[in-house]
Write a protein that holds these residues in place. Structure first.
Motif, mmCIF file in Angstrom:
data_model
loop_
_atom_site.group_PDB
_atom_site.id
_atom_site.type_symbol
_atom_site.label_atom_id
_atom_site.label_comp_id
_atom_site.label_asym_id
_atom_site.label_seq_id
_atom_site.Cartn_x
_atom_site.Cartn_y
_atom_site.Cartn_z
ATOM 1 N N SER A 353 1.123 -1.157 -0.074
ATOM 2 C CA SER A 353 -0.173 -0.276 -0.336
ATOM 3 C C SER A 353 0.987 1.238 -0.266
ATOM 4 N N HIS A 354 -0.040 2.118 -0.521
ATOM 5 C CA HIS A 354 0.971 3.356 -0.678
ATOM 6 C C HIS A 354 1.103 4.652 0.928
ATOM 7 N N HIS A 355 -0.333 4.088 1.473
ATOM 8 C CA HIS A 355 -0.599 4.910 2.748
ATOM 9 C C HIS A 355 0.954 4.913 3.899
ATOM 10 N N LEU A 356 0.640 3.604 4.061
ATOM 11 C CA LEU A 356 2.043 3.398 4.916
ATOM 12 C C LEU A 356 3.458 4.573 4.832
ATOM 13 N N VAL A 357 3.671 4.742 3.896
ATOM 14 C CA VAL A 357 5.049 5.707 2.904
ATOM 15 C C VAL A 357 4.484 7.232 3.039
ATOM 16 N N SER A 358 3.019 7.095 2.283
ATOM 17 C CA SER A 358 3.096 8.308 2.245
ATOM 18 C C SER A 358 2.749 9.259 3.993
ATOM 19 N N VAL A 359 2.271 8.489 5.200
ATOM 20 C CA VAL A 359 2.018 8.502 6.447
ATOM 21 C C VAL A 359 3.657 9.156 6.653
ATOM 22 N N ARG A 360 4.350 8.403 6.043
ATOM 23 C CA ARG A 360 6.175 8.419 6.479
ATOM 24 C C ARG A 360 6.390 9.614 6.461
ATOM 25 N N HIS A 362 5.254 12.409 6.150
ATOM 26 C CA HIS A 362 4.297 13.514 5.702
ATOM 27 C C HIS A 362 5.056 13.735 7.568
ATOM 28 N N LEU A 363 5.291 12.285 8.365
ATOM 29 C CA LEU A 363 5.375 12.822 9.900
ATOM 30 C C LEU A 363 7.219 13.675 9.708
ATOM 31 N N LEU A 364 8.022 12.725 8.827
ATOM 32 C CA LEU A 364 9.190 13.257 7.825
ATOM 33 C C LEU A 364 9.035 14.458 7.226
ATOM 34 N N GLU A 365 8.220 15.667 7.086
ATOM 35 C CA GLU A 365 8.399 16.598 6.746
ATOM 36 C C GLU A 365 7.513 17.451 7.747
ATOM 37 N N MET A 366 7.032 16.824 8.824
ATOM 38 C CA MET A 366 6.553 17.806 9.645
ATOM 39 C C MET A 366 8.075 17.989 11.066
ATOM 40 N N ALA A 367 8.746 16.891 10.649
ATOM 41 C CA ALA A 367 10.396 17.019 11.197
ATOM 42 C C ALA A 367 11.468 17.888 10.983
ATOM 43 N N GLY A 368 10.739 18.157 10.016
ATOM 44 C CA GLY A 368 11.926 18.957 9.465
ATOM 45 C C GLY A 368 13.042 17.773 7.956
ATOM 46 N N ASP A 369 12.540 17.029 7.719
ATOM 47 C CA ASP A 369 13.598 16.099 7.000
ATOM 48 C C ASP A 369 12.990 16.353 5.510
ATOM 49 N N ARG A 370 13.366 17.196 5.193
ATOM 50 C CA ARG A 370 11.956 17.596 3.473
ATOM 51 C C ARG A 370 13.206 16.549 2.551
ATOM 52 N N ASP A 371 14.399 16.676 2.534
ATOM 53 C CA ASP A 371 14.846 15.743 1.436
ATOM 54 C C ASP A 371 13.998 13.917 1.281
ATOM 55 N N ALA A 372 14.048 13.901 2.780
ATOM 56 C CA ALA A 372 13.513 12.093 2.332
ATOM 57 C C ALA A 372 11.914 12.097 2.569
ATOM 58 N N ALA A 373 11.261 13.226 3.487
ATOM 59 C CA ALA A 373 9.878 13.091 3.353
ATOM 60 C C ALA A 373 9.312 13.566 1.524
ATOM 61 N N ARG A 374 10.168 14.184 0.575
ATOM 62 C CA ARG A 374 10.424 14.860 -0.796
ATOM 63 C C ARG A 374 10.113 13.093 -1.332
ATOM 64 N N ALA A 375 11.533 12.401 -0.985
ATOM 65 C CA ALA A 375 11.860 11.440 -1.832
ATOM 66 C C ALA A 375 10.378 9.884 -1.311
ATOM 67 N N TYR A 377 7.184 11.004 -0.833
ATOM 68 C CA TYR A 377 6.165 11.347 -1.015
ATOM 69 C C TYR A 377 6.023 10.739 -2.464
ATOM 70 N N ARG A 378 7.195 11.240 -3.051
ATOM 71 C CA ARG A 378 7.306 9.896 -4.445
ATOM 72 C C ARG A 378 7.787 9.121 -4.514
ATOM 73 N N LEU A 394 2.778 13.033 -5.160
ATOM 74 C CA LEU A 394 3.675 14.672 -6.746
ATOM 75 C C LEU A 394 3.185 16.322 -6.089
ATOM 76 N N ALA A 395 2.954 16.749 -5.805
ATOM 77 C CA ALA A 395 2.133 18.380 -5.760
ATOM 78 C C ALA A 395 3.193 18.186 -4.363
ATOM 79 N N ARG A 396 2.992 17.591 -2.862
ATOM 80 C CA ARG A 396 3.391 17.405 -2.383
ATOM 81 C C ARG A 396 5.062 17.255 -2.259
ATOM 82 N N ALA A 397 5.265 16.385 -2.386
ATOM 83 C CA ALA A 397 7.268 16.585 -2.818
ATOM 84 C C ALA A 397 7.634 17.192 -4.000
ATOM 85 N N ALA A 398 6.604 18.557 -4.223
ATOM 86 C CA ALA A 398 7.364 18.944 -5.543
ATOM 87 C C ALA A 398 8.027 20.702 -3.832
#
Length: 401
Positions: A353-360, A362-375, A377-378, A394-398
């Motif tokens: 599923s994509h759900h676990l990856v997308s939630v992770r 989101h939380l990485l983005e909250m934590a400030g890890d932009r590179d990991a969050a972008r990867a 989301y993609r 993809l918009a979230r990643a961009a």
């Protein structure tokens, strides 16, 4: 309710009238489907009958009699009965027939996908083509699925009656789950170009209302109806003009259906007060907390976390844990939420599923890890089969550069 929705609401009554008189659920269901097709073809051109239900009962009875006559070598007795007997009366039990049909379509001999398909066909009055389009499968595939479901019901010796008291609670749970699945597929389509399939969400709400009317004292029936109302109330704000997904935190809450919110809150409040508490009531309570917050910033996340903690004890499953991780992150910080996700990483039910990856992400983005969050989301975008969700991810990643 549109005129055609009102006709579909008559399907359980018409089918129940035939099954009570003739038996043979599969043959009666086919006859009712043919009667609905005839109505769709004739009524717009010739005008609506004064009594649509009586018209459908009469036409379906004639189609059934014709079917029995054409199979005289195998069903001589049924042919004679159908030829001698007038159509069943248009009066008689109606609500009980709906409940019987729901139990029959959700027979334990059927797979969940077959239960959903047969419920939409026999109780919802949707055509095989409509159901096939809703689930993005060829019409022939859906026809085979429905046909196999009816054969399995016949082979299991299922009767057109409510199950024994000892089985009622368990079977009602299956019925509620089927209605829940229908709603979820409509509210967030698992694949295709549209986020929402309104026909399925509307049908699930209609069935939930009918169940609540028939079993008004059951807390979980009330909880399911409340959950669907509180969730569907947000539908007008879930998509942008271009059809893209708008997450809950960014929705224009002035577009939410306040009447549906009020009705849902009243239902779940009453159900929780009467007890015992079940998973649909808890999910409805969580939805109510979201819906009663005037803005996303003032959402009562500690209360939501407490409710998810109880829900995880009452009905443990990885999706509940996934949602609890989001609540944990909102209350205790993203690191605490990410630690919960680590525990889910090996769960096979979430592996594809994509759900676990997308939630992770989101939380990485909250934590400030932009590179990991972008990867993240993609990767989630790569996994989803829903085009609106893919574009949103993809918009979230961009947005992260």
């Amino acid at each position: 309710m549109t005129d055609w929705q009102a006709v579909r609401a008559l399907v359980p009554e018409v089918l129940g009238a035939l099954v009570r008189r003739y038996g043979h659920f599969d043959a009666c269901e086919d006859a009712v489907a043919e009667a609905l097709a005839a109505a769709a073809a004739q009524w717009p051109a010739q005008g609506w009958p004064e009594d649509p239900r009586a018209w459908l009962v009469t036409v379906a009875s004639r189609r059934l009699a014709d079917q029995l006559r054409s199979d005289a070598a195998r069903r001589r007795r049924e042919e004679a009965d159908a030829a001698r007997t007038p159509p069943p009366p248009v009066g008689g039990p109606t609500g009980d027939d709906t409940l019987r049909l729901l139990f029959l379509c959700c027979h334990p001999a059927l797979t969940p996908s077959s239960q959903v398909a047969l419920t939409l066909r026999a109780v919802g009055g949707l055509s095989t083509a409509e159901i096939a389009r809703a689930f993005l499968v060829p019409e022939a595939t859906m026809a085979q699925r429905i046909s196999r479901a009816k054969l399995r019901i016949t082979a299991a010796g299922a009767a057109f009656e409510l199950p024994p008291p000892a089985e009622t609670a368990q079977r009602l749970g299956v019925v509620l789950h089927v209605v829940y699945l229908v709603f979820n597929e409509g509210y967030t389509a698992t694949s295709g170009t549209q986020l929402v399939r309104a026909g399925l969400t509307d049908e699930a709400l209609r069935l939930a209302r009918e169940l609540h009317r028939l079993v008004p004292d059951d807390g979980e029936v009330a909880g399911l109806l409340a959950l669907l109302l509180l969730t569907d109330a947000r539908r007008p704000a879930r998509t942008a003009p271009d059809g893209s997904l708008v997450p809950l935190s960014e929705q224009d809450r002035s577009l939410w259906d306040t009447d549906a919110v009020a009705e849902g809150v009243a239902l779940v409040t009453d159900a929780l007060a009467r007890g015992p508490v079940g998973p649909y009531q808890l999910q409805a309570a969580i939805a109510a907390v979201h819906d009663e917050a005037p803005t996303a910033d003032v959402t009562d996340w500690p209360q939501i976390l407490a409710l998810y903690t109880v829900l995880e004890r009452v009905a443990p499953n990885p999706t509940v844990t996934l949602n609890r991780a989001v609540a944990v992150a909102e209350v205790r910080g993203p690191s605490a939420g990410l630690a919960l996700l680590d525990d889910l990483a090996g769960d096979e039910r979430l592996a594809a599923s994509h759900h676990l990856v997308s939630v992770r992400a989101h939380l990485l983005e909250m934590a400030g890890d932009r590179d990991a969050a972008r990867a993240g989301y993609r990767e989630a975008a790569r996994r989803t089969t829903s085009e609106p969700e893919r574009r949103h991810l993809l918009a979230r990643a961009a947005r992260l550069g």
